[in-house]
Design a protein around this motif. Structure first.
Motif, PDB file in Angstrom:
ATOM      1  N   GLU A  83       0.834  -1.207   0.000  1.00  0.00           N
ATOM      2  CA  GLU A  83       0.000   0.000   0.000  1.00  0.00           C
ATOM      3  C   GLU A  83       0.868   1.257   0.000  1.00  0.00           C
ATOM      4  O   GLU A  83       0.582   2.222  -0.708  1.00  0.00           O
ATOM      5  N   ALA A  84       1.941   1.227   0.779  1.00  0.00           N
ATOM      6  CA  ALA A  84       2.842   2.385   0.852  1.00  0.00           C
ATOM      7  C   ALA A  84       3.587   2.612  -0.467  1.00  0.00           C
ATOM      8  O   ALA A  84       4.011   3.724  -0.748  1.00  0.00           O
ATOM      9  N   HIS A  85       3.755   1.555  -1.255  1.00  0.00           N
ATOM     10  CA  HIS A  85       4.510   1.645  -2.513  1.00  0.00           C
ATOM     11  C   HIS A  85       3.628   1.391  -3.740  1.00  0.00           C
ATOM     12  O   HIS A  85       4.118   0.991  -4.798  1.00  0.00           O
ATOM     13  N   LYS A  86       2.337   1.654  -3.621  1.00  0.00           N
ATOM     14  CA  LYS A  86       1.398   1.335  -4.705  1.00  0.00           C
ATOM     15  C   LYS A  86       1.681   2.091  -6.002  1.00  0.00           C
ATOM     16  O   LYS A  86       1.316   1.642  -7.073  1.00  0.00           O
ATOM     17  N   ARG A 136       3.366  -1.927  -9.399  1.00  0.00           N
ATOM     18  CA  ARG A 136       2.252  -1.941 -10.358  1.00  0.00           C
ATOM     19  C   ARG A 136       2.439  -3.037 -11.395  1.00  0.00           C
ATOM     20  O   ARG A 136       1.489  -3.719 -11.778  1.00  0.00           O
ATOM     21  N   ASN A 137       3.685  -3.215 -11.852  1.00  0.00           N
ATOM     22  CA  ASN A 137       3.980  -4.259 -12.832  1.00  0.00           C
ATOM     23  C   ASN A 137       3.656  -5.641 -12.264  1.00  0.00           C
ATOM     24  O   ASN A 137       3.035  -6.461 -12.948  1.00  0.00           O
ATOM     25  N   ALA A 138       4.069  -5.913 -11.033  1.00  0.00           N
ATOM     26  CA  ALA A 138       3.810  -7.223 -10.421  1.00  0.00           C
ATOM     27  C   ALA A 138       2.310  -7.460 -10.255  1.00  0.00           C
ATOM     28  O   ALA A 138       1.811  -8.548 -10.565  1.00  0.00           O
ATOM     29  N   VAL A 139       1.594  -6.453  -9.783  1.00  0.00           N
ATOM     30  CA  VAL A 139       0.144  -6.589  -9.604  1.00  0.00           C
ATOM     31  C   VAL A 139      -0.533  -6.809 -10.958  1.00  0.00           C
ATOM     32  O   VAL A 139      -1.417  -7.666 -11.086  1.00  0.00           O
ATOM     33  N   ASP A 140      -0.113  -6.070 -11.959  1.00  0.00           N
ATOM     34  CA  ASP A 140      -0.689  -6.230 -13.303  1.00  0.00           C
ATOM     35  C   ASP A 140      -0.402  -7.614 -13.867  1.00  0.00           C
ATOM     36  O   ASP A 140      -1.262  -8.221 -14.515  1.00  0.00           O
ATOM     37  N   ARG A 141       0.801  -8.116 -13.637  1.00  0.00           N
ATOM     38  CA  ARG A 141       1.151  -9.438 -14.158  1.00  0.00           C
ATOM     39  C   ARG A 141       0.350 -10.539 -13.455  1.00  0.00           C
ATOM     40  O   ARG A 141      -0.054 -11.515 -14.093  1.00  0.00           O
ATOM     41  N   VAL A 142       0.117 -10.383 -12.159  1.00  0.00           N
ATOM     42  CA  VAL A 142      -0.723 -11.354 -11.443  1.00  0.00           C
ATOM     43  C   VAL A 142      -2.159 -11.251 -11.953  1.00  0.00           C
ATOM     44  O   VAL A 142      -2.811 -12.282 -12.175  1.00  0.00           O
ATOM     45  N   ALA A 143      -2.653 -10.041 -12.167  1.00  0.00           N
ATOM     46  CA  ALA A 143      -4.001  -9.874 -12.725  1.00  0.00           C
ATOM     47  C   ALA A 143      -4.105 -10.535 -14.100  1.00  0.00           C
ATOM     48  O   ALA A 143      -5.130 -11.155 -14.417  1.00  0.00           O
ATOM     49  N   ALA A 178     -13.239 -16.290  -7.265  1.00  0.00           N
ATOM     50  CA  ALA A 178     -13.407 -15.870  -5.873  1.00  0.00           C
ATOM     51  C   ALA A 178     -13.088 -14.388  -5.686  1.00  0.00           C
ATOM     52  O   ALA A 178     -13.167 -13.878  -4.575  1.00  0.00           O
ATOM     53  N   ALA A 179     -12.720 -13.702  -6.766  1.00  0.00           N
ATOM     54  CA  ALA A 179     -12.405 -12.268  -6.748  1.00  0.00           C
ATOM     55  C   ALA A 179     -11.287 -11.948  -5.753  1.00  0.00           C
ATOM     56  O   ALA A 179     -11.342 -10.955  -5.037  1.00  0.00           O
ATOM     57  N   VAL A 180     -10.270 -12.799  -5.738  1.00  0.00           N
ATOM     58  CA  VAL A 180      -9.119 -12.554  -4.883  1.00  0.00           C
ATOM     59  C   VAL A 180      -8.315 -11.405  -5.479  1.00  0.00           C
ATOM     60  O   VAL A 180      -7.988 -11.400  -6.666  1.00  0.00           O
ATOM     61  N   ASP A 181      -8.017 -10.436  -4.642  1.00  0.00           N
ATOM     62  CA  ASP A 181      -7.274  -9.252  -5.059  1.00  0.00           C
ATOM     63  C   ASP A 181      -5.843  -9.648  -5.436  1.00  0.00           C
ATOM     64  O   ASP A 181      -5.165 -10.317  -4.649  1.00  0.00           O
ATOM     65  N   PRO A 182      -5.360  -9.243  -6.611  1.00  0.00           N
ATOM     66  CA  PRO A 182      -3.979  -9.562  -7.005  1.00  0.00           C
ATOM     67  C   PRO A 182      -2.942  -9.064  -5.989  1.00  0.00           C
ATOM     68  O   PRO A 182      -1.870  -9.641  -5.861  1.00  0.00           O
ATOM     69  N   HIS A 183      -3.288  -8.017  -5.243  1.00  0.00           N
ATOM     70  CA  HIS A 183      -2.372  -7.530  -4.204  1.00  0.00           C
ATOM     71  C   HIS A 183      -2.111  -8.596  -3.142  1.00  0.00           C
ATOM     72  O   HIS A 183      -1.005  -8.698  -2.603  1.00  0.00           O
ATOM     73  N   MET A 223       6.626 -11.919 -10.404  1.00  0.00           N
ATOM     74  CA  MET A 223       7.234 -11.137  -9.327  1.00  0.00           C
ATOM     75  C   MET A 223       8.693 -10.789  -9.574  1.00  0.00           C
ATOM     76  O   MET A 223       9.292 -10.027  -8.814  1.00  0.00           O
ATOM     77  N   GLU A 224       9.270 -11.324 -10.622  1.00  0.00           N
ATOM     78  CA  GLU A 224      10.708 -11.233 -10.871  1.00  0.00           C
ATOM     79  C   GLU A 224      11.261  -9.806 -10.805  1.00  0.00           C
ATOM     80  O   GLU A 224      12.233  -9.532 -10.099  1.00  0.00           O
ATOM     81  N   LEU A 225      10.659  -8.881 -11.521  1.00  0.00           N
ATOM     82  CA  LEU A 225      11.177  -7.507 -11.562  1.00  0.00           C
ATOM     83  C   LEU A 225      11.038  -6.807 -10.210  1.00  0.00           C
ATOM     84  O   LEU A 225      11.943  -6.083  -9.787  1.00  0.00           O
ATOM     85  N   LEU A 226       9.922  -7.027  -9.538  1.00  0.00           N
ATOM     86  CA  LEU A 226       9.718  -6.401  -8.232  1.00  0.00           C
ATOM     87  C   LEU A 226      10.767  -6.858  -7.240  1.00  0.00           C
ATOM     88  O   LEU A 226      11.392  -6.039  -6.560  1.00  0.00           O
TER      89      LEU A 226
END
Length: 153
Positions: A5-8, A14-21, A55-60, A136-139
């Protein structure tokens, strides 16, 4: 989750969250847990991602699970350092988020219920973990050293 959240606004977060999405969206159709028998481990892994999507699990939350494993292994002086270990441990967390299939038929005293949970084992976990590691590689590569230590949490 607090660190995410602090680094959103960070590019790598953002890249990691987008890739999981993307993993969730491209996983294919949802497959009921009781219909997994006979599928290949790779197809079972895709079905797990599809269950997460349904289940609408948040990528975060998925990103946070990987980062938690990263932090635990990093801070453990006697940690298992093999890549496969990290993949499987993260995949176990992710697999639990996907839950199972729950069905209910009838009404009143004639209610029939079915609760089926897929087993989290073997090559299925390796496929889930490998896909997650790629996302997650780049993050981890660029911001892994910024993650808090156990003493800070």
């Amino acid at each position: 989750m607090a660190w995410l959240e602090a680094h959103k606004d960070d590019t790598y977060v953002r890249n990691a969250v987008d890739r999981v999405a993307t993993l969730l969206q491209t996983s294919g159709p949802h497959v009921e847990a009781f219909r997994l028998r006979g599928l290949s481990p790779q197809d079972r892994a895709k079905a797990a991602w599809a269950r997460l999507r349904k289940a609408a699990v948040d990528p975060h939350r998925v990103v946070a699970a990987w980062l938690a494993i990263e932090m635990i292994i990093r801070d453990d002086p006697q940690a298992e350092r093999k890549t496969e270990f990290k993949r499987v441990q993260a995949a176990k967390l992710i697999h639990k988020l996907a839950s199972g299939t729950h069905k209910r038929w009838g009404e009143g005293s004639n209610v029939k219920e079915l609760h089926v949970y897929p087993r989290s084992r073997g090559r299925v976990l390796r496929h889930i973990g490998e896909a997650l590691e790629e996302a997650m590689e780049l993050l981890v590569q660029h911001r892994g050293s910024d993650l808090p230590n156990n003493a800070e949490t």
